[in-house]
Design a protein around this motif. Structure first.
Motif, short mmCIF file in Angstrom:
data_model
loop_
_atom_site.label_atom_id
_atom_site.label_comp_id
_atom_site.label_asym_id
_atom_site.label_seq_id
_atom_site.Cartn_x
_atom_site.Cartn_y
_atom_site.Cartn_z
N GLY A 44 -14.21 3.10 10.61
CA GLY A 44 -14.23 3.12 11.32
C GLY A 44 -13.35 1.66 11.24
O GLY A 44 -12.73 1.72 12.93
N ASP A 45 -12.30 1.68 9.90
CA ASP A 45 -11.33 0.75 10.16
C ASP A 45 -10.10 2.01 11.12
O ASP A 45 -10.11 2.50 11.17
CB ASP A 45 -10.46 0.42 9.27
N LYS A 46 -9.64 0.54 11.79
CA LYS A 46 -8.33 1.14 13.24
C LYS A 46 -6.73 0.81 12.80
O LYS A 46 -7.56 -0.81 12.86
CB LYS A 46 -8.96 1.22 14.70
N HIS A 47 -6.13 0.65 13.03
CA HIS A 47 -4.89 0.32 12.65
C HIS A 47 -3.69 0.78 13.90
O HIS A 47 -4.34 1.91 14.23
CB HIS A 47 -4.22 0.83 11.30
N THR A 48 -2.54 0.46 14.35
CA THR A 48 -1.51 0.88 14.63
C THR A 48 -0.62 1.44 14.04
O THR A 48 -0.06 1.44 12.52
CB THR A 48 -0.91 -0.55 15.63
N LYS A 49 0.58 2.35 14.50
CA LYS A 49 1.01 2.75 13.78
C LYS A 49 2.47 1.67 13.09
O LYS A 49 2.71 1.93 11.95
CB LYS A 49 2.25 3.69 14.98
N VAL A 50 2.59 1.22 14.22
CA VAL A 50 3.19 -0.09 13.33
C VAL A 50 2.58 -0.79 11.98
O VAL A 50 3.08 -1.18 10.88
CB VAL A 50 3.47 -1.49 13.68
N GLU A 51 1.82 -0.96 12.18
CA GLU A 51 0.50 -2.22 11.10
C GLU A 51 0.85 -0.55 9.62
O GLU A 51 0.77 -1.57 9.38
CB GLU A 51 -0.87 -1.74 11.16
N CYS A 52 0.05 0.38 10.27
CA CYS A 52 0.78 1.46 8.96
C CYS A 52 1.74 2.02 8.34
O CYS A 52 1.28 1.22 7.20
CB CYS A 52 -0.68 3.05 9.65
N ASP A 53 2.55 1.46 9.45
CA ASP A 53 3.89 1.66 9.04
C ASP A 53 4.39 0.46 7.70
O ASP A 53 5.08 0.53 6.49
CB ASP A 53 5.49 1.48 9.56
N ALA A 54 3.71 -0.90 8.79
CA ALA A 54 4.16 -1.61 7.23
C ALA A 54 3.02 -1.51 5.76
O ALA A 54 3.48 -1.82 4.82
CB ALA A 54 3.76 -3.18 8.19
N MET A 55 2.43 -1.09 6.36
CA MET A 55 0.77 -1.30 5.11
C MET A 55 1.68 0.49 4.47
O MET A 55 1.93 -0.45 3.03
CB MET A 55 0.11 -0.76 5.28
N LEU A 56 2.33 0.86 4.51
CA LEU A 56 3.30 1.74 3.31
C LEU A 56 4.40 1.50 2.69
O LEU A 56 4.51 1.53 1.78
CB LEU A 56 3.55 2.83 4.67
N LEU A 57 5.10 0.29 3.16
CA LEU A 57 5.82 -0.05 2.82
C LEU A 57 5.48 -0.54 1.95
O LEU A 57 6.40 -0.77 0.40
CB LEU A 57 7.25 -0.65 4.26
N ALA A 58 4.61 -1.73 1.65
CA ALA A 58 4.27 -3.16 0.63
C ALA A 58 3.50 -1.76 -0.25
O ALA A 58 3.74 -2.51 -1.30
CB ALA A 58 3.30 -3.33 2.02
N SER A 59 3.29 -1.17 -0.17
CA SER A 59 1.82 -0.40 -1.09
C SER A 59 3.20 0.48 -1.72
O SER A 59 2.93 0.67 -2.65
CB SER A 59 1.19 0.81 0.32
N LEU A 60 4.05 1.34 -0.74
CA LEU A 60 5.47 1.99 -1.96
C LEU A 60 6.10 0.92 -2.60
O LEU A 60 6.23 1.12 -3.87
CB LEU A 60 6.65 2.69 -1.42
N GLN A 61 5.91 0.11 -2.41
CA GLN A 61 6.56 -1.67 -3.53
C GLN A 61 6.05 -1.49 -4.46
O GLN A 61 6.01 -1.71 -5.10
CB GLN A 61 7.12 -2.03 -2.11
N LYS A 62 4.68 -1.70 -3.99
CA LYS A 62 3.85 -2.05 -5.74
C LYS A 62 3.64 -1.04 -6.46
O LYS A 62 3.52 -1.31 -7.37
CB LYS A 62 1.86 -2.38 -4.54
N HIS A 63 3.35 0.27 -5.63
CA HIS A 63 3.62 1.05 -6.88
C HIS A 63 4.95 1.07 -7.45
O HIS A 63 4.28 1.58 -8.52
CB HIS A 63 3.13 2.41 -6.23
N GLU A 64 5.79 1.23 -6.64
CA GLU A 64 6.67 0.91 -7.38
C GLU A 64 7.31 0.00 -8.62
O GLU A 64 7.46 0.41 -9.39
CB GLU A 64 7.75 0.49 -6.59
N ALA A 65 6.62 -1.39 -8.49
CA ALA A 65 6.79 -2.45 -9.26
C ALA A 65 6.03 -2.43 -10.49
O ALA A 65 6.79 -2.67 -10.99
CB ALA A 65 6.70 -3.61 -8.38
#
Length: 154
Positions: A50-71
């Motif tokens: 049921g959670d909903k997000h905008t594309k802008v929110e999803c793009d920001a989440m992806l970048l943050a998650s990629l950086q976390k996984h990279e670290a």
């Protein structure tokens, strides 16, 4: 000490494009192939159906998650900055998909640390299952990552 991130400039853009293409974008949470609540580009942490997000929110989440996984990936590698850029992007994509713990325990990581880039690229293709079944989409994703990974092999 090496850099904290290599996901800037062309490497960052390549990682976002690669992961985004394979994960796909879903703005409303759904259950993935093994039943885990998932949203945006494959985010699962704290997600509820049921959670909903905008594309802008999803793009920001992806970048943050990629950086976390990279670290996390960088912490378990002996020389993360010695990996060629395209190969590095492929391993970030793999780590994002399978998780830091699985990457750090993997034969791919062991082969990277031993200086065997081709062998590490090959071992990364083994992660093509979900729920105990070989998944055609994961086979295709690993194949694309493998091709990119091998571009770094001399």
């Amino acid at each position: 000490m090496g850099r904290k991130t290599r996901l800037a400039g062309t490497a960052g853009a390549a990682a976002i494009a690669l992961v985004g293409m394979w994960e796909g974008l879903r703005l409303t949470a759904y259950r993935d192939i093994v039943g885990v609540p998932t949203v945006c580009y494959g985010e699962t942490l704290g997600v509820k159906i049921g959670d909903k997000h905008t594309k802008v929110e999803c793009d920001a989440m992806l970048l943050a998650s990629l950086q976390k996984h990279e670290a996390g990936m960088r912490k378990c590698l002996k020389d993360p900055d010695g990996i060629p850029e395209r190969s590095y992007v492929a391993f970030v994509s793999l780590t994002y998909n399978i998780g830091v713990g699985a990457f750090c325990k993997s034969t791919a990581r062991k082969r990277l640390d031993a200086g065997n880039l081709r062998g590490a690229c090959d071992a990364a293709t083994w992660y093509n299952r979900a729920g105990g079944r070989k998944i055609p989409g994961l086979v295709k994703r690993r194949s694309a990552e493998h091709k990119l990974c091998l571009e770094g092999v001399k």
